[in-house]
Enzyme design. Structure first.
Site, short mmCIF file in Angstrom:
data_model
loop_
_atom_site.label_atom_id
_atom_site.label_comp_id
_atom_site.label_asym_id
_atom_site.label_seq_id
_atom_site.Cartn_x
_atom_site.Cartn_y
_atom_site.Cartn_z
N LYS A 125 48.40 44.53 22.66
CA LYS A 125 48.36 44.84 21.23
C LYS A 125 49.62 44.24 20.62
CE LYS A 125 49.44 47.14 18.08
NZ LYS A 125 50.13 46.53 16.91
N ALA A 171 62.30 54.83 17.69
CA ALA A 171 61.45 55.92 17.20
C ALA A 171 60.00 55.71 17.66
CB ALA A 171 61.52 56.00 15.68
N GLU A 183 61.24 49.24 26.34
CA GLU A 183 62.40 48.41 25.95
C GLU A 183 62.59 48.61 24.46
OE1 GLU A 183 62.13 44.38 27.16
OE2 GLU A 183 61.82 44.91 29.25
N CYS A 213 66.81 42.25 19.66
CA CYS A 213 67.37 43.53 20.08
C CYS A 213 68.70 43.33 20.81
CB CYS A 213 66.38 44.27 20.96
SG CYS A 213 65.77 43.30 22.34
N GLU A 244 70.36 51.01 14.00
CA GLU A 244 69.96 49.62 14.22
C GLU A 244 69.45 49.03 12.91
OE1 GLU A 244 66.46 48.80 16.63
OE2 GLU A 244 67.48 47.10 17.55
O1 TXE Z 1 58.63 48.10 15.34
P1 TXE Z 1 57.67 49.09 16.01
P2 TXE Z 1 58.60 47.66 13.85
C1 TXE Z 1 63.20 47.83 15.89
C2 TXE Z 1 63.95 47.38 14.69
C3 TXE Z 1 62.95 47.44 13.61
C4 TXE Z 1 62.22 48.69 14.00
C5 TXE Z 1 60.87 48.80 13.43
O2 TXE Z 1 65.01 48.28 14.44
O3 TXE Z 1 63.52 47.55 12.35
O4 TXE Z 1 62.15 48.60 15.42
O5 TXE Z 1 60.13 47.61 13.61
C6 TXE Z 1 53.38 49.12 17.74
N1 TXE Z 1 51.81 53.80 19.20
N2 TXE Z 1 62.67 46.77 16.69
O6 TXE Z 1 58.10 48.67 12.89
O7 TXE Z 1 57.05 49.97 15.01
C7 TXE Z 1 53.46 48.14 16.61
O8 TXE Z 1 52.18 47.92 16.06
C8 TXE Z 1 51.73 52.61 19.83
C9 TXE Z 1 63.34 46.53 17.92
O9 TXE Z 1 57.89 46.39 13.88
O10 TXE Z 1 58.41 49.70 17.12
C10 TXE Z 1 54.03 46.94 17.31
O11 TXE Z 1 53.00 46.25 18.04
N3 TXE Z 1 52.18 51.47 19.32
C11 TXE Z 1 62.55 45.73 18.84
C12 TXE Z 1 55.02 47.55 18.29
O12 TXE Z 1 54.59 48.90 18.45
C13 TXE Z 1 52.79 51.50 18.13
C14 TXE Z 1 61.75 44.65 18.24
C15 TXE Z 1 56.47 47.55 17.81
O13 TXE Z 1 56.52 48.10 16.53
C16 TXE Z 1 52.93 52.72 17.42
C17 TXE Z 1 61.07 45.07 17.02
C18 TXE Z 1 52.41 53.90 18.01
N4 TXE Z 1 52.51 55.10 17.42
C19 TXE Z 1 61.58 46.07 16.29
N5 TXE Z 1 53.58 52.44 16.27
C20 TXE Z 1 63.26 45.26 20.07
N6 TXE Z 1 64.05 46.13 20.69
O14 TXE Z 1 63.07 44.15 20.50
C21 TXE Z 1 53.84 51.12 16.25
N7 TXE Z 1 53.35 50.53 17.37
#
Ligand code: TXE
Length: 474
Positions: free
Chosen positions: A172, A228, A247, A281, A378
């Protein structure tokens, strides 16, 4: 462009027919629609993956390896169009996608395709009593959830070891950056990877992602994303006893001692601050500089930051492209305001660029202490802080003053100090006099709220398999 889910070797729309618009953040134009999948679509994909599993897990490693190597060759063949898709989808500079994202996807498939040819398991002999040998068996369907910042790079980092180890998978990708995952699905078919081994379901995290993490026939979840979200994934997966690799975010310290090679430290700090718009990250967003060189470091960092070219991601001279979305840009600009409110000085940048698209001038902030929100939360954008420290003990105290623990950089010519500080920082990776030098064999992951578990090298193959001991009477 209208893209579909890839289920059982065919592209299909979401059962509900609902779609999501995919926007190019540099132009604010819709470039594709993707399926807004729900639990029924995820269920279809998991069923296809389950069907494919027995034959794939029974396929000899040499044959799995051959198919993965073929896929790597196809990604390499299509490097240019894939890099362009990645740039248009995420806003990143095309030059970076060419240099970093797509080559890493190729490397990930080659690495795990060959790793399975060199893997071995242990035997424990208790002479006269028993012979024990360890089997490492694939589990079934791997659920793989990846973020938007390094779309193909991080997706391939999960798909490659999952299927190399003999699992099938349902991936996904982030709803913000679905295009290279879609192309990867096509290439997997072209490579001859059997239908159902790789399935891709598009859609929102709290719908399609949640359905995947709750599915009873998905025994393992590998997730990269925000902290989160990681907690939400764990809440779903843990009571179902799934294997879980998380991660998550980082707020990484970049510690510069007075004896460091200043030219190298400044040049690399510009990259570790602003590469990929700071949306990695592993970026070193908290810079700590020994007080005696603080002012000169800031002066040089600010000058180098001002020299970065922000603009059209497709222009080969561009260093910094657009942030991934309007919402993310607003979040980043919001933190610049928080920095002002907390009494920080904006040494450079931090404003939206006056043009179409979600561009922000790279920003250096000084004058803030470790307790400020800007040093605790972050931001995941082109924003760094620089804070002075006094002595080795305080450098470690500052480096550890966060709930995250992903990575750190340490700059010093004193070898003993490099080892001491590296050992004392609570994080999964420490770079000494460098940043983002990656050897795919090493363990990778975070401490504290940066995650649970390790991937990378044989750690990934261990995660995507289950150890079984067979005990034979002597
Ligand atoms: O990430 P999300 P987002 C951090 C960074 C960013 C924040 C939010 O701080 O501002 O995360 O970014 C899926 N159950 N990083 O909103 O939400 C979502 O569809 C299952 C750090 O894009 O964490 C996507 O495929 N899956 C990071 C994936 O999770 C869920 C890189 C990541 O999205 C879900 C990116 C749920 N309940 C953002 N909710 C790094 N460490 O590399 C969302 N997703």
């Amino acid at each position: 462009m209208k893209i579909g889910n890839f289920i059982g070797g065919a592209f299909v729309a979401a059962r509900s027919g609902a779609t999501i618009e995919d926007v190019n953040p540099a132009t604010e134009e819709t470039i594709a629609t993707i399926p807004d999948s729900n639990a029924a679509d995820v269920d279809d994909a998991v069923r296809a993956a389950r069907l494919a599993f027995p034959a794939w897990s029974g396929t000899p490693a040499a044959e799995r390896s051959r198919l993965l190597l073929k896929l790597a060759d196809l990604i390499e063949r299509d490097l240019e169009p894939l890099a362009r898709l990645e740039s248009e989808d995420s806003g990143k500079a095309l030059s970076l996608a060419r240099r970093l994202d797509i080559p890493r996807a190729v490397a990930n498939f080659r690495f795990f395709a060959t790793a399975i040819l060199h893997d071995s398991t242990e035997a424990h002999v208790d002479a006269g009593l028993s012979l024990n040998y360890t089997m490492r068996q694939p589990l079934g369907v791997a659920g793989l959830i990846s973020p938007w910042n390094l779309p193909l790079y991080l997706l391939s980092w999960k798909i490659a070891p999952a299927i190399a180890a003999g699992n099938s998978c349902v991936a996904k990708p982030s709803e913000l950056t679905p295009l290279t995952a879609n192309r990867l699905a096509e290439l997997a078919g072209e490579a001859g990877i059997p239908a159902g081994v790789v399935n891709v379901v598009h859609g929102y995290g709290n719908k399609a992602g949640r359905a995947l993490t709750s599915h009873d026939d998905v025994p393992m979840i590998s997730f990269t994303g925000g902290t989160a979200t990681g907690a939400a994934v764990a809440t779903n997966a843990a009571p179902r006893f799934k294997k879980l690799s998380l991660e998550l975010g980082g707020k990484n310290p970049n510690v510069v001692f007075a004896d460091a090679d200043l030219d190298e430290a400044v040049a690399t700090s510009v990259r570790s601050s602003f590469w990929n718009q700071g949306e990695i990250c592993l970026c070193g967003s908290r810079i700590f500089v020994e007080r005696s060189i603080h002012d000169v470091f800031v002066e040089r960092l600010v000058a180098a930051t001002r020299a970065l070219r922000v603009g059209d991601p497709l222009d080969p001279d561009t260093d910094i492209g657009a942030l991934v979305s309007e919402a993310h840009m607003r979040k980043v600009l919001g933190y610049v305001q928080v920095a002002r409110d907390e009494g920080g000085t904006i040494a450079t940048g931090g404003t939206r660029v006056d043009r179409k698209g979600y561009f922000v001038e790279p920003c250096v902030i000084t004058g803030l202490g470790c307790d400020c929100r800007v040093l605790q939360e972050e931001i995941f954008g082109p924003v760094v802080t620089v804070t002075p420290f006094d002595g080795e003990a305080q450098s470690v105290e500052f480096a550890n003053a966060t709930r995250y623990g992903l990575s750190a950089s340490v700059w010093t010519r004193d070898l003993g100090r490099a080892h001491r500080v590296a050992a004392a920082i609570d994080c999964g990776t420490v770079w000494v006099n460098c940043w983002l030098v990656r050897d795919l064999r090493v363990p990778f992951g975070g401490m504290k709220e940066s995650g649970v578990g390790r991937e990378g090298g044989f750690e990934s193959l261990r995660f995507f398999s289950e150890a079984k001991n067979v005990c034979v009477k002597w």
